[in-house]
Design an enzyme around this catalytic site. Structure first.
Site, mmCIF file in Angstrom:
data_model
loop_
_atom_site.group_PDB
_atom_site.id
_atom_site.type_symbol
_atom_site.label_atom_id
_atom_site.label_comp_id
_atom_site.label_asym_id
_atom_site.label_seq_id
_atom_site.Cartn_x
_atom_site.Cartn_y
_atom_site.Cartn_z
ATOM 1 N N ASP A 18 0.823 -1.209 0.000
ATOM 2 C CA ASP A 18 0.000 0.000 0.000
ATOM 3 C C ASP A 18 0.861 1.265 0.000
ATOM 4 O O ASP A 18 1.985 1.250 0.496
ATOM 5 C CB ASP A 18 -0.924 -0.029 1.237
ATOM 6 C CG ASP A 18 -2.104 0.915 1.093
ATOM 7 O OD1 ASP A 18 -2.356 1.429 -0.015
ATOM 8 O OD2 ASP A 18 -2.785 1.144 2.112
ATOM 9 N N HIS A 35 2.298 3.486 -9.002
ATOM 10 C CA HIS A 35 2.122 2.052 -9.286
ATOM 11 C C HIS A 35 3.338 1.523 -10.049
ATOM 12 O O HIS A 35 3.846 0.441 -9.777
ATOM 13 C CB HIS A 35 0.843 1.818 -10.095
ATOM 14 C CG HIS A 35 -0.405 2.194 -9.355
ATOM 15 N ND1 HIS A 35 -0.643 1.815 -8.057
ATOM 16 C CD2 HIS A 35 -1.498 2.927 -9.735
ATOM 17 C CE1 HIS A 35 -1.826 2.281 -7.668
ATOM 18 N NE2 HIS A 35 -2.352 2.969 -8.667
ATOM 19 N N LEU A 129 10.950 -20.002 -4.842
ATOM 20 C CA LEU A 129 9.921 -19.199 -4.171
ATOM 21 C C LEU A 129 8.579 -19.257 -4.912
ATOM 22 O O LEU A 129 8.549 -19.145 -6.142
ATOM 23 C CB LEU A 129 10.395 -17.738 -4.130
ATOM 24 C CG LEU A 129 9.402 -16.706 -3.575
ATOM 25 C CD1 LEU A 129 9.301 -16.818 -2.063
ATOM 26 C CD2 LEU A 129 9.808 -15.283 -3.977
HETATM 27 C C1 IPE Z 1 -5.384 -2.796 -0.183
HETATM 28 O O1 IPE Z 1 -5.059 -1.455 -0.374
HETATM 29 C C2 IPE Z 1 -5.408 -3.500 -1.506
HETATM 30 C C3 IPE Z 1 -4.115 -3.655 -2.156
HETATM 31 C C4 IPE Z 1 -2.951 -3.316 -1.679
HETATM 32 C C5 IPE Z 1 -4.171 -4.284 -3.456
HETATM 33 P P1 IPE Z 1 -6.187 -0.339 -0.526
HETATM 34 O O2 IPE Z 1 -5.471 0.964 -0.637
HETATM 35 O O3 IPE Z 1 -7.114 -0.691 -1.611
HETATM 36 O O4 IPE Z 1 -6.958 -0.460 0.863
HETATM 37 P P2 IPE Z 1 -7.876 0.567 1.650
HETATM 38 O O5 IPE Z 1 -8.958 1.016 0.709
HETATM 39 O O6 IPE Z 1 -7.009 1.713 2.061
HETATM 40 O O7 IPE Z 1 -8.368 -0.198 2.822
HETATM 41 C C1 IPE Z 2 -1.625 0.243 -3.377
HETATM 42 O O1 IPE Z 2 -1.411 1.608 -3.414
HETATM 43 C C2 IPE Z 2 -1.832 -0.330 -4.760
HETATM 44 C C3 IPE Z 2 -3.193 -0.830 -5.031
HETATM 45 C C4 IPE Z 2 -4.180 -0.835 -4.180
HETATM 46 C C5 IPE Z 2 -3.427 -1.352 -6.354
HETATM 47 P P1 IPE Z 2 -2.609 2.647 -3.395
HETATM 48 O O2 IPE Z 2 -2.971 2.972 -4.793
HETATM 49 O O3 IPE Z 2 -3.716 2.164 -2.537
HETATM 50 O O4 IPE Z 2 -1.906 3.899 -2.706
HETATM 51 P P2 IPE Z 2 -2.548 4.949 -1.701
HETATM 52 O O5 IPE Z 2 -3.173 4.159 -0.585
HETATM 53 O O6 IPE Z 2 -3.570 5.716 -2.481
HETATM 54 O O7 IPE Z 2 -1.402 5.784 -1.249
HETATM 55 MG MG MG Z 3 -4.120 2.367 -0.578
#
Ligand code: IPE
Ligand code: IPE
Ligand code: MG
Length: 239
Positions: A18, A35, A129
């Site tokens: 995240d 990303h 792995l």
């Molecule tokens: C969790 O992250 C999902 C992934 C890392 C793929 P999100 O950014 O979607 O989660 P929330 O919405 O903050 O809980």
């Molecule tokens: C995690 O990073 C990647 C996915 C959920 C695909 P985020 O896109 O949720 O990044 P933040 O939480 O907005 O910083």
């Molecule tokens: Mg996120």
């Protein structure tokens, strides 16, 4: 690295990757750049996990809730996944990595499904792995699909109610055959599970770090493992 006990390496590490969006914001870039940069972290973590002989690394890449994001971001993530598989597959194969997935892939465009299938087939006979990618994954969805299959088998009298044990239920989940995670890591400072592996993390050790996923590297994985090794796992007993 010196602080690490090589005899106590978690067998299965699961990561909620995240903070890509916040990384991009911090660098005044579009979310997509976050990303993209996240792929660097994946590359480094795979290398380190392989080196440490971790058996399974489960990476939360796309949740059942992530469809709520703007279409543009969702399609960028699909494109990134296909690009990643195309670009990295040779290297992953050379590293002896086995690619697996959890989640309902049927919701993805066919070309994405095909690329995933190709990567799985190519690496199926490896013995390094297991890189287990969670795609369109949500724990409640996974449990729901498992229940549906169990109900069908029950109706056909293939299984009876005595079979509803932890082991058999686990064998209907997408993670069948994999050990439960020993360590769950979430980056970016959020302290929640976000519908990830609810059944499987019953006794996982949880590790939260403020590092944003695109900045996460092998040494951050080592830090998490060292922290894990300082814990006393009791599993309800007296340790
Ligand atoms: C969790 O992250 C999902 C992934 C890392 C793929 P999100 O950014 O979607 O989660 P929330 O919405 O903050 O809980
Ligand atoms: C995690 O990073 C990647 C996915 C959920 C695909 P985020 O896109 O949720 O990044 P933040 O939480 O907005 O910083
Ligand atoms: Mg996120």
């Amino acid at each position: 690295m010196n602080e690490m006990d090589m005899t106590q390496i978690p067998r299965h590490i699961a990561i909620i990757m995240d903070g890509n969006g916040r990384w991009a914001q911090k660098h005044k870039l579009p979310r997509s750049a976050g990303h993209q940069q996240g792929v660097e972290a994946i590359r480094d973590v795979i290398k380190m996990a392989s080196q440490l002989k971790v058996r399974v690394l489960t990476l939360y890449a796309f949740s059942t809730e992530n469809w709520k994001r703007p279409e543009e971001e969702v399609s960028f993530l699909m494109k990134l996944l296909v690009e990643y598989l195309k670009k990295e597959i040779e290297e992953l194969h050379k590293q002896n990595v086995i690619i697996r997935t959890i989640g309902d892939l049927s919701a993805f465009p066919l070309r994405v499904q095909r690329e995933i299938e190709k990567a799985k087939e190519k690496t199926a006979a490896n013995n390094g792995l297991i890189m287990n990618i969670a795609l369109n994954y949500g724990s409640r969805n996974e449990i729901g699909r498992a229940l549906k299959t169990i109900a069908e088998k029950y109706k056909e009298q293939i299984i009876s109610s005595e079979d509803f044990t932890d082991e058999i239920i686990g064998a209907y989940l997408d993670t069948k055959g994999l050990p439960d995670p020993d360590l769950l890591i979430r980056t970016s400072g959020e302290k929640r599970i976000s519908n990830f592996l609810l059944w499987q993390i019953a006794y996982a050790e949880l590790y939260f770090t403020d590092v944003l996923w695109p900045d996460f590297r092998g040494e951050d994985l080592i830090k998490a493992i060292v922290d894990y090794q300082l814990r006393q796992r009791r599993f309800g007993g007296l340790g």
